[in-house]
Structures are given as C-alpha cells and as structure tokens.
Design a protein around this motif. Sequence first.
Motif, PDB file in Angstrom:
ATOM      1  N   UNK A  33      41.669  -7.912  -7.837  1.00 24.87           N
ATOM      2  CA  UNK A  33      42.046  -6.571  -8.295  1.00 24.87           C
ATOM      3  C   UNK A  33      41.117  -6.098  -9.409  1.00 24.87           C
ATOM      4  N   UNK A  34      40.759  -7.032 -10.291  1.00 26.30           N
ATOM      5  CA  UNK A  34      39.818  -6.697 -11.358  1.00 26.30           C
ATOM      6  C   UNK A  34      38.472  -6.281 -10.804  1.00 26.30           C
ATOM      7  N   UNK A  35      38.000  -6.986  -9.780  1.00 22.98           N
ATOM      8  CA  UNK A  35      36.728  -6.629  -9.153  1.00 22.98           C
ATOM      9  C   UNK A  35      36.808  -5.247  -8.500  1.00 22.98           C
ATOM     10  N   UNK A  36      37.945  -4.950  -7.890  1.00 20.82           N
ATOM     11  CA  UNK A  36      38.124  -3.634  -7.279  1.00 20.82           C
ATOM     12  C   UNK A  36      38.079  -2.541  -8.341  1.00 20.82           C
ATOM     13  N   UNK A  37      38.712  -2.796  -9.473  1.00 21.46           N
ATOM     14  CA  UNK A  37      38.739  -1.806 -10.552  1.00 21.46           C
ATOM     15  C   UNK A  37      37.336  -1.577 -11.114  1.00 21.46           C
ATOM     16  N   UNK A  38      36.570  -2.637 -11.222  1.00 23.80           N
ATOM     17  CA  UNK A  38      35.231  -2.542 -11.797  1.00 23.80           C
ATOM     18  C   UNK A  38      34.260  -1.760 -10.914  1.00 23.80           C
ATOM     19  N   UNK A  39      34.610  -1.538  -9.664  1.00 24.43           N
ATOM     20  CA  UNK A  39      33.746  -0.756  -8.785  1.00 24.43           C
ATOM     21  C   UNK A  39      33.564   0.665  -9.304  1.00 24.43           C
TER      22      UNK A  39
END
Length: 320
Positions: free
Chosen positions: A137-143
């Motif tokens: 989820x963190x990686x998705x947000x960082x997009x």
Amino acid sequence: MANYRAGDVIRLTRNAVGMSQEELCDGICAVQTLSHIENNRHRIKPDTYRRLMEKMGRGVHNNCVVCMGKDMSLLEEYSLFEDAMAKRDYHTAERYLMRIREKISDFVTDRQYLKRVESLLDYDMGKIGAQEHMRQLGEAMEMTIPDYVCYLWGEKRDIVYPYREQEILILMEIGNTYYDMREMDKAIHVYETIIRSLDAGYMDIKNAKELKLITLANLSFPLEKQEKYEEALLNAEKGLEMAVDLGYAHALVELLVSVAWNQIQLSDRVRDNQRRKQELLEAKRKMQQAYYIAAARKDKHNQMKISDYFKRYFGEGIME
C-alpha cells in the motif's frame, strides 16, 4: 462539510504542496491574477484552473477509479469487482480482476489502482500478511505522493493535504490494516486525516460524501475497541445519515450494525429501565434492518455476522 470555491481549493492546495505564488503562476498567469483568484476576487477560467492544479500534481480528472483503458466495459468490470469484494466473494473478484488487468491502461493512476486492489485481494484471501500488505500500500501511495509519509506521520502531518480519491482509498486501507494489527491509535489517526482532507473541499461534494461516510464507519470500529462508545456512536450515526441520503446500501449495513452495537453497549449505563428497554428495542430494529438489507444484496457474510450478533444480544433468531 465545507464547500470551498475554486480559489480556496487552489490556495489550500498550493500551501499543502509547498509552492509559492510565483512558482505556481509562472507560465500560466500573473502573480496578481493568482492572488485575486485565491481570494475569490477573480473568476477563473476552467483551463487556467486545470493548468494550476496539474502544475501542483493534483490533476482535476476523476481519479477515483481508473481510466477508460481499452473500452467502456472496464467501468462495469470495476463495479462488479467492488461488489464481489464487498460480499467477500473472492473467487468471483479474482475473475473480474483478471479482466481488469487485460483492459487497464498504463497511466500511473491506473497502475496505482491495480496495485491497491491486487494487494487488497491477496490480503483478504490470506495470501499475504498485514505487514506485506502495508508495504505494498505504501508503494502504491508513493506512485503519486513520494513523500506521503511526511504528511501522514512526519513534520507535515498538520497540513491538510489535497488527497485525490484513489489516494484516499489507499489511506483507508492503511487505516483498516492498522485496525487488523490492533494498532487502534494509528488507525484512528489515519481515518481522521482522511476526514480532514475530505472536509477541506478538495473534491466533488458527492464523491467526498461517499468517502466520508465509509471513513466514519471505519472510524467507529477502533473507537469501539477503546470503549469510546459515545464517540463511536456519534460517528456511526453521522455516517448512517449520509448513507441513507445517498442510498449507499453496503455502507448502510455496516453503519446500522455499528449504531446498534454501540447503543447496546451504552444501554448498560442507563439506570432507567424503561429508557433502557426503548434503546435496546431501537438497537434491535436497526440490527433487523441491517440483516434485511444484507439479504436483499445477497451478502451472506454480513447476514451470518448479524444473525450471530442478534442471537448473542437478544437471545433469539433474527427471523422470529
């Protein structure tokens, strides 16, 4: 909920992303014009609004779901996937997600959506644990927000950030995962962060209301775990009122159960027997309403959950 005008949204967004008026208006309009716009003393043209928002990385297109991909049917696939997820019908959800993968575009917002729902499905099916789900989820947000952690937990946490709908859905799932991990204070902080952003008026009012009522439902759960029943009931009742107004069936089930459950907990503190009976009767009616709505939606998971609650608290079958 606040209903900010375009100038307010631009000013709040500019402050949130840390841009000066000079930086923002360069190549778009004069500084004085931007100042007038932000103070709502100058009518802004749609194209100027779009360019200003895009320069701040907050494009004004609908970012709730996905782009159109290869054809219009993608929106239908999305709707069917969401419905299957709400009913915990994960095998059906997998089939729809496979079709979405085939049709979805390569836009960053589409890839962000796909990463979120893939991680959510894997987590709900038990293929990954809470920590891995949180990482994805963190990686998705960082997009779309590389420094989102600063706004959520760091030095910028007091800034009301102009999250878009897809980003709010990711944050919502982060809050849900903290709840699953029994980190109630963190879950509450995430939900309250979402509500502050929604109340700031950054997005379409109808979409913001839908997201807010779901967040209010989610917020009531960690408050219940902390035995803050009055606060949990207040949030659930606010969400219920909004869900009724919008005809949001799935949220109606969750919110009716939450209101009823908190009324039951608070009834133990009522000394007047007649009043206590009335409150329990009201809670019973809400639990029945939730069951019948779940049955109409063929939501077997919630039907079973509500039936168990009903038998536990009222000592009878819900159909009696």
